[in-house]
Motif scaffolding. Structure first.
Motif, mmCIF file in Angstrom:
data_model
loop_
_atom_site.group_PDB
_atom_site.id
_atom_site.type_symbol
_atom_site.label_atom_id
_atom_site.label_comp_id
_atom_site.label_asym_id
_atom_site.label_seq_id
_atom_site.Cartn_x
_atom_site.Cartn_y
_atom_site.Cartn_z
ATOM 1 N N GLN A 65 0.857 -1.193 0.000
ATOM 2 C CA GLN A 65 0.000 0.000 0.000
ATOM 3 C C GLN A 65 0.893 1.244 0.000
ATOM 4 O OE1 GLN A 65 -3.545 0.323 0.122
ATOM 5 N NE2 GLN A 65 -3.333 -1.802 -0.532
ATOM 6 N N PRO A 66 0.453 2.293 -0.726
ATOM 7 C CA PRO A 66 1.315 3.481 -0.820
ATOM 8 C C PRO A 66 1.496 4.211 0.521
ATOM 9 C CG PRO A 66 -0.819 3.870 -1.852
ATOM 10 C CD PRO A 66 -0.782 2.423 -1.492
ATOM 11 N N SER A 67 2.617 4.899 0.643
ATOM 12 C CA SER A 67 2.895 5.698 1.847
ATOM 13 C C SER A 67 2.036 6.952 1.837
ATOM 14 C CB SER A 67 4.369 6.121 1.857
ATOM 15 O OG SER A 67 5.176 5.019 2.117
ATOM 16 N N PRO A 68 1.726 7.503 2.974
ATOM 17 C CA PRO A 68 1.972 6.928 4.284
ATOM 18 C C PRO A 68 0.972 5.812 4.577
ATOM 19 C CG PRO A 68 0.776 8.998 4.525
ATOM 20 C CD PRO A 68 1.034 8.828 3.059
ATOM 21 N N GLN A 69 1.485 4.704 5.146
ATOM 22 C CA GLN A 69 0.605 3.581 5.450
ATOM 23 C C GLN A 69 -0.305 3.984 6.614
ATOM 24 O OE1 GLN A 69 3.969 3.136 4.868
ATOM 25 N NE2 GLN A 69 3.598 2.308 2.826
ATOM 26 N N THR A 70 -1.592 3.776 6.379
ATOM 27 C CA THR A 70 -2.599 4.299 7.304
ATOM 28 C C THR A 70 -3.522 3.173 7.745
ATOM 29 O OG1 THR A 70 -2.506 6.362 6.056
ATOM 30 C CG2 THR A 70 -4.413 6.084 7.487
ATOM 31 N N VAL A 71 -3.818 3.140 9.030
ATOM 32 C CA VAL A 71 -4.731 2.108 9.552
ATOM 33 C C VAL A 71 -6.065 2.221 8.810
ATOM 34 C CG1 VAL A 71 -5.955 1.271 11.600
ATOM 35 C CG2 VAL A 71 -3.600 2.125 11.813
ATOM 36 N N GLY A 72 -6.549 1.070 8.329
ATOM 37 C CA GLY A 72 -7.797 1.074 7.558
ATOM 38 C C GLY A 72 -7.544 0.856 6.072
ATOM 39 N N ARG A 73 -6.261 0.936 5.670
ATOM 40 C CA ARG A 73 -5.941 0.711 4.241
ATOM 41 C C ARG A 73 -4.882 -0.392 4.143
ATOM 42 N NH1 ARG A 73 -5.178 6.638 2.761
ATOM 43 N NH2 ARG A 73 -3.059 5.976 2.345
ATOM 44 N N GLU A 74 -5.303 -1.627 4.436
ATOM 45 C CA GLU A 74 -4.355 -2.737 4.484
ATOM 46 C C GLU A 74 -4.342 -3.515 3.171
ATOM 47 O OE1 GLU A 74 -6.729 -2.173 6.729
ATOM 48 O OE2 GLU A 74 -5.547 -1.431 8.419
ATOM 49 N N GLY A 75 -3.335 -4.306 2.988
ATOM 50 C CA GLY A 75 -3.243 -5.171 1.805
ATOM 51 C C GLY A 75 -2.124 -6.171 2.000
ATOM 52 N N PRO A 76 -2.251 -7.065 2.996
ATOM 53 C CA PRO A 76 -1.145 -7.985 3.287
ATOM 54 C C PRO A 76 -0.775 -8.831 2.077
ATOM 55 C CG PRO A 76 -3.187 -8.705 4.380
ATOM 56 C CD PRO A 76 -3.455 -7.341 3.815
ATOM 57 N N GLU A 77 0.519 -9.104 1.949
ATOM 58 C CA GLU A 77 0.982 -9.836 0.766
ATOM 59 C C GLU A 77 1.789 -11.071 1.113
ATOM 60 O OE1 GLU A 77 2.886 -6.970 -1.796
ATOM 61 O OE2 GLU A 77 0.995 -5.935 -2.159
ATOM 62 N N ASN A 78 1.777 -11.448 2.377
ATOM 63 C CA ASN A 78 2.393 -12.734 2.731
ATOM 64 C C ASN A 78 1.634 -13.301 3.941
ATOM 65 O OD1 ASN A 78 3.500 -11.388 5.028
ATOM 66 N ND2 ASN A 78 5.307 -10.819 3.857
ATOM 67 N N PRO A 79 1.818 -14.602 4.213
ATOM 68 C CA PRO A 79 1.052 -15.223 5.298
ATOM 69 C C PRO A 79 1.252 -14.501 6.628
ATOM 70 C CG PRO A 79 2.171 -16.907 4.008
ATOM 71 C CD PRO A 79 2.663 -15.582 3.493
ATOM 72 N N TYR A 80 2.475 -14.059 6.895
ATOM 73 C CA TYR A 80 2.752 -13.348 8.138
ATOM 74 C C TYR A 80 1.894 -12.077 8.228
ATOM 75 C CZ TYR A 80 5.185 -10.190 11.322
ATOM 76 O OH TYR A 80 5.477 -9.293 12.313
#
Ligand SMILES: NC(=O)c1ccc[n+]([C@@H]2O[C@H](COP(=O)([O-])OP(=O)(O)OC[C@H]3O[C@@H](n4cnc5c(N)ncnc54)[C@H](O)[C@@H]3O)[C@@H](O)[C@H]2O)c1
Length: 337
Positions: free
Chosen positions: A146-161
Motif C-alpha cells: 500500500q502506498p505511503s503513508p501507510q494508514t490504519v484502515g488501508r491494508e493489503g497484506p501480501e504474505n502469510p505473516y
C-alpha cells in the motif's frame, strides 16, 4: 524513564515472546523502572528446528534474559495446555503479547496462521476473564505494498505473516466492539532496530547486520539503488514508549508505531561508517526480490492523538545510542560466540 503516570509496581505483567527482541526489552524496562512488578515471561525459546526457508522456528534466546529476575514459563502458543497453565497460576493486570512467528518469509500458511492467530483467541479470553489490559504486536506487514503513508484502515497484506497480523487485528476489533470495557491495543510496528535483536539472525535489522559487516572490515553490501529504498526505521526505545502509552489509551484500537520519517538503507550504512570512522564505500548487488517494498512511512497521527505516542529517536540518534551494543555483540557473539 517513565512515559506516563501508571504505576506498574505490584502489578502482574505477562510478556509473551519475552525471550525475543521486543519482549525482552519490555521485560527489562519493567524490571528497571518498576522493581515491585511481577513480571512473567512466556516463550517457546529456540530449538534446533527450522522452517523450509532454513530459518529457525523461533528466535527466543536465553541470553536476551541474562539479568532478568522474574518468572519464566517455557511454553508454546500452539499448546492449549501451556496457555492453560498460565491462566491457572496467574491473574494478569497487563498482557503484552509479542510471541509470534516473526519471520516474514515463512510461507507455510498453516503454521503461521495456527501460531499467530489461533492462540490469539486464548490471549483475548485471558484478558477478558482477568480484566487485563491487552497490548499486542501487529505489524506494518499488514499493509503489503500500500502506498505511503501507510494508514490504519488501508491494508493489503501480501504474505502469510502479514495476513496473520491482519487477521489478529480483525479479531481484536470484534472484541473491542463486543466488550467495550476491555482495553485492547494493537501496535503495528514498522522496522524496529535496537539492543537484543542479534538473535533474530538473518531477520535482525540491517542496522546490526551492516554494523557487523563494517566491524569485520568488510564493505557494506546493499541492493542497487539503496539510496531510494526507504523504510520507517523505529528505535526500540520508541517501541517501548508506545507499549507503555498503549496501556492508557484514549481509545482501544490499532495504531502505527514508526517515526513517520522514512530513511534509506544507504543512510544506515553511511551513518554507521561515520560512527565507526570507516570509509569503505558501498558494494552494490542486484535486488533479488520482485515486488520489493520501496517506501514505507507510518502515518502516526492517530497514534499521537489516541496514545500520546511521540517518537523521540531520529535514525542518527538511535544508531548512536545503539552502537555500544552493536560492538559488544560483535565481540561476544560474532568473534567469540
Ligand atoms: N522487530 C520488528 O521489526 C517487528 C516489526 C513488526 C512486528 N513485529 C512483531 O513484534 C513481535 C515481537 O517481534 P520481535 O522482533 O521481538 O521477534 P522475535 O522473533 O525476537 O520474538 C518473538 C518471540 O516469540 C517466541 N515464539 C515464537 N513462536 C512461539 C510459540 N509458538 N510459542 C511461544 N513463543 C513463541 C520466540 O521464541 C521469540 O522469543 C512479533 O509478534 C513480531 O511479529 C516485530
Amino acid at each position: 524513564m517513565k512515559y506516563n503516570t501508571i504505576d506498574f509496581n505490584h502489578k502482574t505483567i505477562l510478556i509473551t515472546g519475552g525471550a525475543g527482541f521486543i519482549g525482552s526489552n519490555l521485560a527489562f524496562y519493567f524490571q528497571e523502572n518498576f522493581p515491585e512488578a511481577v513480571i512473567v515471561i512466556f516463550d517457546r525459546f529456540r530449538s534446533e528446528e527450522t522452517f523450509s526457508n532454513g530459518n529457525l522456528k523461533s528466535f527466543g534466546h536465553y541470553k536476551n534474559l541474562i539479568g532478568f529476575h522474574g518468572d519464566i514459563v517455557c511454553g508454546d502458543l500452539n499448546s492449549p495446555h501451556d496457555l492453560q497453565q498460565l491462566k491457572e497460576k496467574y491473574r494478569f493486570d497487563y498482557i503484552f503479547h509479542e510471541a509470534a512467528i516473526s519471520d516474514t518469509r515463512v510461507y507455510d500458511q498453516k503454521i503461521v496462521m495456527q501460531t499467530n492467530v489461533n492462540s490469539f483467541y486464548t490471549i483475548l479470553e485471558m484478558a477478558l476473564e482477568t480484566e487485563a489490559v491487552l497490548v499486542y504486536a501487529s505489524s506494518a506487514a499488514t499493509y503489503g505494498s500500500q502506498p505511503s503513508p501507510q494508514t490504519v484502515g488501508r491494508e493489503g497484506p501480501e504474505n502469510p505473516y502479514g495476513f496473520s497480523k491482519y487477521a489478529m487485528d480483525q479479531i481484536a476489533y470484534r472484541y473491542m466492539k463486543e466488550h467495550p470495557n476491555m482495553t485492547i491495543v494493537g501496535l503495528r510496528y514498522f522496522n524496529v532496530y535496537g539492543a537484543r535483536e542479534f538473535f533474530k539472525d538473518k531477520t535482525a535489522s540491517t542496522v546490526i547486520q551492516f554494523g557487523h559487516q563494517i566491524l569485520s572490515g568488510k564493505t557494506p553490501r546493499l541492493f542497487e539503488g539503496s539510496d531510494k529504498i526507504v523504510r520507517d526505521f523505529v528505535y526500540i526505545k520508541d517501541v517501548i514508549q508506545a507499549n507503555i502509552k498503549a496501556c492508557a489509551p484514549k481509545k482501544s484500537g490499532v495504531y502505527n508505531v514508526g517515526t513517520s520519517k522514512p530513511r534509506s538503507f544507504q543512510d544506515i550504512a553511511d551513518i554507521l561508517q561515520k560512527e565507526l570512522g570507516t570509509h569503505y564505500g558501498t558494494d552494490y548487488f542486484p535486488n533479488p526480490f520482485t515486488g520489493y517494498q520501496m517506501h514505507t512511512q507510518a502515518d502516526i497521527r492517530t497514534s499521537e492523538e489516541f496514545l500520546g505516542y511521540v517518537p523521540e529517536w531520529e535514525l542518527e540518534a538511535g544508531i548512536h545510542d545503539y552502537l555500544g551494543e552493536i560492538k559488544r555483540m560483535y565481540e561476544e557473539e560474532v568473534l567469540h560466540g
